[in-house]
Design an enzyme around this catalytic site. Sequence first.
Site, PDB file in Angstrom:
ATOM      1  CB  CYS A  78      -0.898  -0.082   1.128  1.00  0.00           C
ATOM      2  SG  CYS A  78      -0.108   0.326   2.799  1.00  0.00           S
ATOM      3  N   GLY A  79       0.230   2.310   0.075  1.00  0.00           N
ATOM      4  CA  GLY A  79       1.069   3.600   0.014  1.00  0.00           C
ATOM      5  C   GLY A  79       2.268   3.774   1.122  1.00  0.00           C
TER       6      GLY A  79
END
Length: 92
Positions: A8-9
Amino acid sequence: MVKILTACGNGMGSSMVIKMKVENALRQLGVTDIQSASCSVGEAKSLAAGYDIVVASNHLIHELDGRTKGYLVGLDNLMDDQEIKEKLSQVL
């Protein structure tokens, strides 16, 4: 054994949630020999080569193009169990 990396980010909560959802979907698809990890997309750039499948959101997955000989799986909705299961079944 299927080696899965979820990203994820920033590698905090959502990659861990995706990891659990991916593990659950794989079990439903009959895959029980799983090794999985979660991290940020930045970390995944250096780790992806060691995994069979890398899973991230569609807006981040292309940052990993060419980084693995395995499969990249981009998700529209990280919380959609059905989407996760369908997309994993396409690459197994």
